[in-house]
Motif scaffolding. Structure first.
Motif: not given
Length: 124
Positions: A16, A66, A84
């Protein structure tokens, strides 16, 4: 209008990053804020946008679920939380501002103001 993006870096796939864009010399609450990206050899593409109120958000299909865009009104900042991450997300990310939400709703994405980019590299 000045837009200063930051937060890019190198991350492994699945990781991330959170990008920030600090805006100045504009009435922040009156502008739609957006994020775009451009990978080497590719055209710049829309990533996400948030309405002036922060209530409405818009995402490219490739990042839905995401990425999350949000705005911190008190500090004239917009954020892009990216989870992700995939190698295909590698690009220079740009923040942008525009007074008219229709540029997003219509799919034109013709923003008036742009910041410098911040590089995101996702390793496999």
């Amino acid at each position: 209008v000045q837009l200063q993006a930051s937060g890019g870096g190198l991350v492994q796939a699945g990781g991330s990053l959170r990008l920030s864009c600090a805006a100045s010399k504009l009435t922040f609450s009156s502008y739609v804020m957006g994020w775009f990206r451009q990978a080497p050899g590719k055209e710049r593409e829309f990533v996400a946008a948030v309405s002036w109120s922060g209530v409405n958000t818009y995402y490219a299909d490739s990042v839905k679920g995401r990425f999350t865009i949000s705005r911190g009104t008190a500090k004239n900042t917009v954020f892009l939380q990216m989870n992700s991450l995939k190698p295909d997300d590698s690009a220079v990310y740009y923040c942008a501002a525009d007074p008219d939400i229709r540029t997003v709703v219509s799919g034109r994405y013709e923003f008036d103001y742009w910041g410098q980019g911040t590089l995101v590299t996702v390793s496999s």
